[in-house]
Design an enzyme around this catalytic site. Structure first.
Site, PDB file in Angstrom:
ATOM      1  N   LYS A  86       4.992   2.267   8.289  1.00 12.32           N
ATOM      2  CA  LYS A  86       3.809   3.063   8.643  1.00 12.32           C
ATOM      3  C   LYS A  86       2.577   2.157   8.805  1.00 12.32           C
ATOM      4  O   LYS A  86       1.821   2.280   9.756  1.00 12.32           O
ATOM      5  CB  LYS A  86       3.564   4.103   7.541  1.00 12.32           C
ATOM      6  N   THR A 100      -4.791  12.897   6.453  1.00 12.49           N
ATOM      7  CA  THR A 100      -3.383  12.969   6.867  1.00 12.49           C
ATOM      8  C   THR A 100      -3.238  14.009   7.979  1.00 12.49           C
ATOM      9  O   THR A 100      -2.667  13.740   9.045  1.00 12.49           O
ATOM     10  CB  THR A 100      -2.483  13.330   5.666  1.00 12.49           C
ATOM     11  N   LYS A 144       5.114   2.011  -3.092  1.00 12.29           N
ATOM     12  CA  LYS A 144       5.105   3.420  -3.524  1.00 12.29           C
ATOM     13  C   LYS A 144       5.322   3.478  -5.022  1.00 12.29           C
ATOM     14  O   LYS A 144       5.898   2.564  -5.615  1.00 12.29           O
ATOM     15  CB  LYS A 144       6.247   4.191  -2.848  1.00 12.29           C
ATOM     16  N   LYS A 172       0.847  -1.198   0.000  1.00 13.80           N
ATOM     17  CA  LYS A 172       0.000   0.000   0.000  1.00 13.80           C
ATOM     18  C   LYS A 172       0.870   1.229   0.000  1.00 13.80           C
ATOM     19  O   LYS A 172       1.851   1.293   0.747  1.00 13.80           O
ATOM     20  CB  LYS A 172      -0.870  -0.026   1.278  1.00 13.80           C
ATOM     21  N   ASN A 225      -2.203  19.866   0.410  1.00 13.56           N
ATOM     22  CA  ASN A 225      -3.293  19.186   1.119  1.00 13.56           C
ATOM     23  C   ASN A 225      -3.047  19.137   2.630  1.00 13.56           C
ATOM     24  O   ASN A 225      -3.850  19.635   3.420  1.00 13.56           O
ATOM     25  CB  ASN A 225      -3.472  17.771   0.531  1.00 13.56           C
ATOM     26  N   SER A 249      -7.338   5.478   3.993  1.00 11.75           N
ATOM     27  CA  SER A 249      -7.279   4.695   2.747  1.00 11.75           C
ATOM     28  C   SER A 249      -7.717   3.261   3.030  1.00 11.75           C
ATOM     29  O   SER A 249      -8.435   2.645   2.236  1.00 11.75           O
ATOM     30  CB  SER A 249      -5.854   4.670   2.198  1.00 11.75           C
TER      31      SER A 249
HETATM   32  N1  GLU Z   1       0.791   8.916   0.223  1.00 12.09           N
HETATM   33  C1  GLU Z   1       0.289   8.799   1.552  1.00 12.09           C
HETATM   34  C2  GLU Z   1       1.412   8.390   2.503  1.00 12.09           C
HETATM   35  O1  GLU Z   1       2.562   8.637   2.236  1.00 12.09           O
HETATM   36  C3  GLU Z   1      -0.938   7.922   1.637  1.00 12.09           C
HETATM   37  C4  GLU Z   1      -0.747   6.501   1.211  1.00 12.09           C
HETATM   38  C5  GLU Z   1      -2.047   5.728   1.129  1.00 12.09           C
HETATM   39  O2  GLU Z   1      -3.093   6.262   1.442  1.00 12.09           O
HETATM   40  O3  GLU Z   1      -1.962   4.557   0.721  1.00 12.09           O
HETATM   41  O4  GLU Z   1       1.171   7.913   3.574  1.00 12.09           O
END
Ligand code: GLU
Length: 427
Positions: free
Chosen positions: A95, A191, A107, A71, A221, A356
Site C-alpha cells: 500500500k 480512508t 502492523k 508503517k 469509521n 498519516s
Molecule cells: N490502518 C490503516 C490501514 O490499514 C491506516 C494505517 C496508517 O495510517 O498507518 O491502512
C-alpha cells in the site's frame, strides 16, 4: 499424508507471484518480500478495575523497511493472530509503495474484545502495548496508527506513553492522534475520502453514473464517512450493514439520521435505527448486504467477506475495497471472470495511510496545514496513482488489483535492487 494448511500470508503472497510475472525483476527481490523481517510477540499484563490481573497476547510486525520506516495500524480484536498481523503488514508494504510514500509496511494487534473493557482498562492496555513495543517503534523505525477498533484517543495514550519512555515529546511516533496532541486535520475521514476521490476521478472510465446505487458493509469509521461523502455527492445509499443487521431501502437511506442512530444505540438492528433510516427501510440479516441489487459494493469492515461460496451473489459491477483483504483470491477470480471491476484495498483504502504520512511530516516540521491543504494533497495523490494503475490495467489487460501490485512491486524492486543484488556483485 495431510496437506499443510495454507496460511493467510500464503494466500496473500499469491498476489506477489502474480505481479512478478509481469515484471523483469531479480530473484533477490522476491526472496526479500516473501517473508516478514521481524514479528515480536508479547503477553501484556494489566490490572483490571476489580483488582485482578489479566493477560492479552499482542504483536507488532515490521514486514519490510526497504523504502523507509515501517508503517501500519494497530487493531484490537478478539480474533487477532500472528498470521493475520503479518498478512496485514505485507499489504501495508504494498500500500505504501502504491502511494509512493517513503515507508515500508508494518502492523500490530492485541487479541482482545475492546468492548468488554472499561475505558480505564483500555487505557492501561494501550499504555502496556507501548511499553512492550517501545524498542520496536519510533519515528524513524516503525510508526503505528489506528486500525479496526482503535481510534484517536488510543493513539493519544500511546503517543503520551512513548514520550514518557524516551523523555521527549515525540508526536511523530504514531499517527491518527487527536488534533490537540499533534494529529492532522483531515485524518479522521481520510480512508473513506481517498476512496471517494478515486471513484470520482475514474467515474467515466468505470461507467459510474450520477445517482449510482451504493451498498456499504460495515458502519464504523470508513463505512460512515463513505456513506456521508457519497450521499452528499448525489449517490443513492441503498443498503448499509453492521454486524447486527442490514438496512435496505431501494430509494435510498437517510445517512445523516443513521449515523446519529448508530452513535446513540450502537447497532443498526435497534428499532430506532430502522426508524431513522426512513419509512421505506427494511431490516435484513447482516449477510444479505452482499447480494443487494446495487451498482457499487463497498466492503468497509474485515477480511474475507466475499469468498467462494457467496461471490456469486454479488450484483454490483464495481467493488470499492475500503476494508483490507475483503475478497479471497478465489472469489476475486470469480468476480473478474464475471466482469466485476474491483478497486483493490492497497489503492482504494490508502487515503488513511496517506494522511498519516502528512501527519508525520507536519509533526517533524512542527508546522501544521489547513484541512484544505490536506484534502488537496490527498486528492492529487489518489488521482495520480489511481490513474496510473488504471492505465496499466488497461494496457496490460489485467485487473486493477494485479495492476496495483505490479505498480507497487516495480517501486519496491527498484529500492531493493538499489541496495545491491547478486547481479550487482558478480558483474
Ligand atoms: N490502518 C490503516 C490501514 O490499514 C491506516 C494505517 C496508517 O495510517 O498507518 O491502512
Amino acid at each position: 499424508m495431510s496437506a499443510t494448511p495454507v496460511s493467510m500470508l500464503d494466500h496473500a503472497l499469491t498476489r506477489l507471484d502474480e505481479a512478478a510475472r509481469h515484471l523483469q525483476i531479480d530473484g533477490d527481490v522476491l526472496e526479500k518480500l516473501r517473508f516478514p523481517r521481524e514479528t515480536m510477540q508479547v503477553r501484556l499484563m494489566i490490572r483490571m478495575d476489580d483488582g485482578s490481573r489479566k493477560s492479552f497476547m499482542a504483536w507488532r510486525c515490521r514486514y519490510d523497511d526497504t523504502r523507509g520506516p515501517t508503517k501500519g495500524g494497530i487493531r484490537f480484536h478478539p480474533d487477532a493472530t500472528a498470521d493475520e498481523v503479518e498478512t496485514l503488514a505485507f499489504w501495508m508494504t504494498f500500500k505504501c509503495a502504491v502511494m509512493n510514500l517513503p515507508y515500508g509496511g508494518g502492523k500490530g494487534a492485541i487479541r482482545v474484545d475492546p468492548h468488554a473493557l472499561s475505558k480505564a482498562e483500555l487505557e492501561r492496555l494501550s499504555r502496556a502495548y507501548m511499553q512492550a513495543f517501545s524498542r520496536v517503534v519510533g519515528p524513524d523505525r516503525d510508526i503505528p496508527a489506528p486500525d479496526v477498533y482503535t481510534n484517536a484517543m488510543i493513539m493519544g495514550w500511546m503517543a503520551d506513553e512513548y514520550s514518557s519512555i524516551v523523555g521527549a515529546t515525540t508526536p511523530a511516533v504514531i499517527t491518527g492522534k487527536p488534533i490537540a496532541l499533534g494529529g492532522s486535520l483531515g485524518r479522521e475521514d481520510a480512508t473513506a475520502r481517498g476512496g471517494y476521490y478515486l471513484v470520482r476521478r475514474l467515474a467515466t472510465e468505470l461507467g459510474v453514473k450520477p445517482g449510482a446505487r451504493v451498498a456499504i458493509q460495515g458502519f464504523g469509521n470508513a463505512g460512515q464517512h463513505i456513506a456521508r461523502l457519497m450521499a452528499g455527492d448525489g449517490y443513492r445509499i441503498v443498503a448499509i450493514s453492521d454486524s447486527h443487521g442490514c438496512l435496505h431501502a431501494p430509494d435510498g437511506l437517510d445517512v445523516t439520521a443513521l449515523i446519529g442512530a448508530k452513535a446513540q444505540h450502537g447497532s443498526l438492528a435497534a428499532p430506532e435505527a430502522a426508524a431513522a433510516a426512513g419509512s421505506q427501510a427494511r431490516l435484513l440479516p447482516a449477510e444479505a448486504l452482499i447480494g443487494i441489487d446495487c451498482d457499487i459494493l463497498v466492503p468497509a469492515a474485515m477480511e474475507d467477506l466475499i469468498h467462494r461460496d457467496n461471490a456469486g451473489e454479488v450484483k454490483a459491477k464495481l467493488v470499492l475495497e475500503l476494508a483490507n483483504g475483503p475478497i479471497t483470491p478465489e472469489a476475486d477470480a470469480m468476480l473478474e471472470k464475471r466482469g466485476v471491476v474491483v478497486l483493490p484495498d492497497i489503492l482504494a483504502n490508502a487515503g488513511g495511510v496517506t494522511v498519516s504520512y502528512f501527519e508525520w511530516v507536519q509533526n517533524r516540521q512542527g508546522y501544521y496545514w489547513t484541512v484544505e491543504e490536506v484534502h488537496a494533497r490527498l486528492k492529487a495523490s489518489m488521482e495520480t496513482e489511481g490513474l496510473a494503475i488504471w492505465q496499466r490495467a488497461r494496457d496490460s489487460r489485467i485487473s486493477m488489483r494485479s495492476a496495483a501490485y505490479v505498480h507497487a512491486l516495480a517501486r519496491l524492486a527498484q529500492a531493493i535492487e538499489a541496495h545491491g543484488t547478486q547481479k550487482f556483485f558478480t558483474a
